[in-house]
Write a protein that holds these residues in place. Structure first.
Motif, PDB file in Angstrom:
ATOM      1  N   ALA A 132      74.438  39.335  42.206  1.00 15.10           N
ATOM      2  CA  ALA A 132      74.311  40.724  42.664  1.00 15.10           C
ATOM      3  C   ALA A 132      73.200  40.867  43.697  1.00 15.10           C
ATOM      4  CB  ALA A 132      74.046  41.642  41.469  1.00 15.10           C
ATOM      5  N   VAL A 133      72.094  40.159  43.473  1.00 11.55           N
ATOM      6  CA  VAL A 133      70.986  40.226  44.424  1.00 11.55           C
ATOM      7  C   VAL A 133      71.401  39.640  45.771  1.00 11.55           C
ATOM      8  CG1 VAL A 133      68.689  39.316  44.960  1.00 11.55           C
ATOM      9  CG2 VAL A 133      69.153  40.288  42.700  1.00 11.55           C
ATOM     10  N   GLU A 134      72.084  38.497  45.746  1.00 12.20           N
ATOM     11  CA  GLU A 134      72.544  37.897  46.996  1.00 12.20           C
ATOM     12  C   GLU A 134      73.518  38.806  47.727  1.00 12.20           C
ATOM     13  OE1 GLU A 134      71.491  35.237  48.656  1.00 12.20           O
ATOM     14  OE2 GLU A 134      69.931  35.187  47.116  1.00 12.20           O
ATOM     15  N   GLN A 135      74.392  39.469  46.976  1.00  5.29           N
ATOM     16  CA  GLN A 135      75.285  40.449  47.594  1.00  5.29           C
ATOM     17  C   GLN A 135      74.489  41.553  48.272  1.00  5.29           C
ATOM     18  OE1 GLN A 135      78.682  42.024  45.368  1.00  5.29           O
ATOM     19  NE2 GLN A 135      78.394  40.402  43.850  1.00  5.29           N
ATOM     20  N   PHE A 136      73.474  42.035  47.571  1.00  9.67           N
ATOM     21  CA  PHE A 136      72.669  43.132  48.113  1.00  9.67           C
ATOM     22  C   PHE A 136      72.021  42.734  49.421  1.00  9.67           C
ATOM     23  CE2 PHE A 136      68.795  45.574  48.693  1.00  9.67           C
ATOM     24  CZ  PHE A 136      69.237  46.870  48.484  1.00  9.67           C
ATOM     25  N   TRP A 137      71.436  41.532  49.493  1.00 10.02           N
ATOM     26  CA  TRP A 137      70.811  41.089  50.742  1.00 10.02           C
ATOM     27  C   TRP A 137      71.830  41.082  51.884  1.00 10.02           C
ATOM     28  CZ3 TRP A 137      66.563  42.251  49.036  1.00 10.02           C
ATOM     29  CH2 TRP A 137      65.811  41.591  48.069  1.00 10.02           C
ATOM     30  N   GLN A 154      58.508  53.589  51.028  1.00  8.55           N
ATOM     31  CA  GLN A 154      58.835  52.180  50.822  1.00  8.55           C
ATOM     32  C   GLN A 154      59.747  51.688  51.940  1.00  8.55           C
ATOM     33  OE1 GLN A 154      59.942  50.953  46.852  1.00  8.55           O
ATOM     34  NE2 GLN A 154      58.879  52.689  45.924  1.00  8.55           N
ATOM     35  N   SER A 155      59.655  50.418  52.248  1.00  6.76           N
ATOM     36  CA  SER A 155      60.374  49.857  53.388  1.00  6.76           C
ATOM     37  C   SER A 155      61.553  49.002  52.953  1.00  6.76           C
ATOM     38  CB  SER A 155      59.425  49.006  54.243  1.00  6.76           C
ATOM     39  OG  SER A 155      60.158  48.339  55.250  1.00  6.76           O
ATOM     40  N   MET A 156      62.729  49.552  53.124  1.00  8.05           N
ATOM     41  CA  MET A 156      63.955  48.794  52.868  1.00  8.05           C
ATOM     42  C   MET A 156      64.028  47.576  53.783  1.00  8.05           C
ATOM     43  SD  MET A 156      67.073  48.940  51.302  1.00  8.05           S
ATOM     44  CE  MET A 156      68.820  48.684  51.585  1.00  8.05           C
ATOM     45  N   ASP A 157      63.695  47.759  55.048  1.00 12.09           N
ATOM     46  CA  ASP A 157      63.792  46.660  56.022  1.00 12.09           C
ATOM     47  C   ASP A 157      62.884  45.502  55.641  1.00 12.09           C
ATOM     48  OD1 ASP A 157      65.450  47.789  58.452  1.00 12.09           O
ATOM     49  OD2 ASP A 157      64.129  49.396  57.784  1.00 12.09           O
ATOM     50  N   ASN A 172      62.053  40.068  53.645  1.00 10.83           N
ATOM     51  CA  ASN A 172      61.259  39.128  52.852  1.00 10.83           C
ATOM     52  C   ASN A 172      61.940  38.697  51.556  1.00 10.83           C
ATOM     53  OD1 ASN A 172      59.145  39.258  54.721  1.00 10.83           O
ATOM     54  ND2 ASN A 172      58.186  40.983  53.697  1.00 10.83           N
ATOM     55  N   ARG A 173      63.167  39.220  51.327  1.00 11.57           N
ATOM     56  CA  ARG A 173      63.869  38.934  50.060  1.00 11.57           C
ATOM     57  C   ARG A 173      62.926  39.207  48.872  1.00 11.57           C
ATOM     58  NH1 ARG A 173      67.573  38.768  53.401  1.00 11.57           N
ATOM     59  NH2 ARG A 173      69.271  37.247  53.401  1.00 11.57           N
ATOM     60  N   LEU A 188      66.559  47.994  43.485  1.00 11.63           N
ATOM     61  CA  LEU A 188      67.193  47.804  44.789  1.00 11.63           C
ATOM     62  C   LEU A 188      68.143  48.949  45.127  1.00 11.63           C
ATOM     63  CD1 LEU A 188      67.930  43.950  44.656  1.00 11.63           C
ATOM     64  CD2 LEU A 188      66.068  45.125  45.872  1.00 11.63           C
ATOM     65  N   VAL A 189      68.919  49.388  44.153  1.00 12.50           N
ATOM     66  CA  VAL A 189      69.838  50.509  44.373  1.00 12.50           C
ATOM     67  C   VAL A 189      69.060  51.772  44.740  1.00 12.50           C
ATOM     68  CG1 VAL A 189      71.394  52.104  43.168  1.00 12.50           C
ATOM     69  CG2 VAL A 189      71.734  49.637  42.966  1.00 12.50           C
ATOM     70  N   ARG A 190      67.998  52.050  44.011  1.00 13.11           N
ATOM     71  CA  ARG A 190      67.187  53.250  44.263  1.00 13.11           C
ATOM     72  C   ARG A 190      66.498  53.167  45.621  1.00 13.11           C
ATOM     73  NH1 ARG A 190      61.679  54.423  42.598  1.00 13.11           N
ATOM     74  NH2 ARG A 190      61.341  56.696  42.398  1.00 13.11           N
TER      75      ARG A 190
END
Length: 477
Positions: A59-64, A335-338, A343-344, A427-429
């Motif tokens: 799921a984390v890899e998908q999110f990235w 907070q910075s999504m980018d 930086n994963r 991550l979703v939030r």
């Protein structure tokens, strides 16, 4: 009604309609992740069900991938990332410009394009980059609006204006409310002036070259003032530049990271002062804005931090009067999504440990008020939750040292499952952060429009990975 105002109304209405159902998610506190069951109560149902079926790493890899715009799969996580991204600020030639587009507007307004200047010492790499990028545009804008002085609101260390005074020969005034900060800034600026020809380089066609010629070290001055909506900037400038007291004064108001309500106050000063010909500021610290928020609905840690001298920090526009975001939502906007994606960067284990501690506190000491600051940074000193609990118990004087060891062992039983949920929830939030920032900045732009300043724009000034608060507000009288 101007077509630009009408279009901005529609844009803001669309963003708010999307965001409002998720304000409870944006305003939750991770401390209560387990005690209030955020996973089951705050996430969209279909998204939660999809994530429940996913392995954490997958799921984390998908999110990235999705966050980088690589929508290789059609699933609920991909839909969430795409939908939230569609409601963020984007350079669109209408309301949000690139730096190149701003420079083109400056040329159309009759201004000159100035070269960038890099200062290699006495600033960290982030600040040096910001000063290099912003000072050129401020200097260029000053030629378009024919300003006689540049005023920096909340200038702190004076980094921006020392570049404007030395590299572009602009009479510049740094205003800050803290005398110790200003005293330190004066010393630092004196050192920079002495080392100027060694540490500053002008950039032309991608190449650095030495800056030759003399400069006037007396062009940069300081004033200790607490800026409010009623501050008379012209009077302060005349006081600090007495040699110009009988001349016409036209100000360019700027600020590199105008904190909290200083950002809205700067806009109000621009609107109310005919002698302020232009504005170029970069806001930050949205959580310090004053807002008419019902703390019982949104924010369990809300405090009375308002100050009538500022006026309300959000909203500024008439269109959004009565609309509330909430302090935790505004804190999320910072907070910075980018940067997280670049930086994963996953959340720290302390989020899980603090949430587990809250379960124990709620069960055994339900009426205990907890001071969060005392627990800051302790997770880095702990190997596991047992150590974290014992240190927290000692710091907060909980008196729970008599809990049986088996009780803490039981807390570990579902730790992997809870860690997965906390990571994915975080991550979703986080995807809501830039939407909330969009609302805050669009509200400020609309305020300028409502007051007749249609030559106003949001500008993506910095690389958001290097400088997360990357948007500036530009207005010309």
């Amino acid at each position: 009604m101007s077509s630009r105002i009408h279009k901005l109304h529609g844009q803001i209405d669309t963003v708010i309609a999307y965001l409002s159902p998720f304000l409870q998610l944006a305003n939750c506190h991770m401390v209560e992740f387990l005690t209030d069951d955020h996973w089951n109560t705050l996430l969209p149902c279909k998204l939660r069900e999809y994530l429940d079926r996913c392995d954490l790493n997958d799921a984390v890899e998908q999110f990235w991938r999705f966050a980088e715009g690589k929508y290789t799969d059609d699933n609920e996580l991909s839909k969430w990332v795409q939908e939230t991204r569609n409601h963020c600020l984007a350079v669109d030639n209408e309301y949000c410009l690139s730096t190149d587009q701003l420079q083109e507007h400056i040329r159309l307004w009759g201004g000159d394009e100035r070269s960038e200047v890099r200062i290699s010492e006495f600033m960290n790499s982030k600040k040096s980059y910001e000063v290099q990028t912003m000072s050129r545009l401020v200097a260029s804008l000053s030629t378009a609006c024919k300003s006689t002085h540049c005023v920096e609101a909340g200038g702190g260390r004076g980094h921006l204006l020392v570049a404007l005074s030395l590299a572009y020969h602009l009479p510049s005034l740094t205003i800050d409310c803290d005398e110790r900060t200003l005293a330190s800034a004066r010393k630092r600026v004196n050192i920079i002036q002495k080392q100027w020809h060694a540490i500053a380089k002008r950039i032309k066609d991608g190449n650095e070259e030495s800056i030759l010629g003399s400069f006037n070290s007396d062009l940069h001055r300081f004033a200790m003032n607490f800026i409010t909506n009623d501050t008379d900037l012209v009077e302060i400038v005349r006081e600090k530049f007495p040699e110009h007291s009988h001349s016409d004064v036209k100000l360019l108001l700027t600020g590199l990271h105008t904190c909290g309500n200083l950002g809205p106050a700067s806009l109000r000063l621009f609107v109310r002062s005919p002698q302020t010909s232009a504005l170029l500021t970069v806001p930050c610290c949205y959580h310090l804005l004053t807002e008419d928020v019902d703390e019982m609905i949104f924010d369990v840690f809300q405090r009375d931090y308002g100050d009538s001298k500022w006026g309300q920090g959000f909203p500024m526009s008439e269109r959004l009067r009565g609309y509330n975001l909430g302090r935790n939502a505004r804190m999320l906007a910072a907070q910075s999504m980018d940067r997280v994606v670049h930086n994963r960067q996953l959340p720290d284990k302390s989020l899980l440990y603090r949430a587990l501690l809250q379960v124990i506190i709620k069960k055994h000491l339900p009426n205990l008020p907890v001071t969060e600051g005392k627990l800051k940074g302790i997770s880095s000193k702990c190997q596991d939750f047992n150590e974290y609990f014992k240190m927290a118990d000692s710091l907060l004087k909980l008196g729970l040292e008599s809990l049986p060891e088996t009780y803490l062992t039981d807390m570990h039983t579902n730790m992997d499952c809870q860690w997965k949920k906390i990571v994915l929830f975080y991550l979703v939030r986080l995807c809501l952060a830039q939407i909330i920032e969009n609302v805050i900045l669009s509200d400020r732009l609309l305020y300028l429009f409502e007051n007749g300043f249609l030559k106003s724009y949001l500008v993506k000034l910095f690389d958001p990975v290097l400088s997360p608060r990357c948007h500036s507000i530009v207005a010309v009288r």
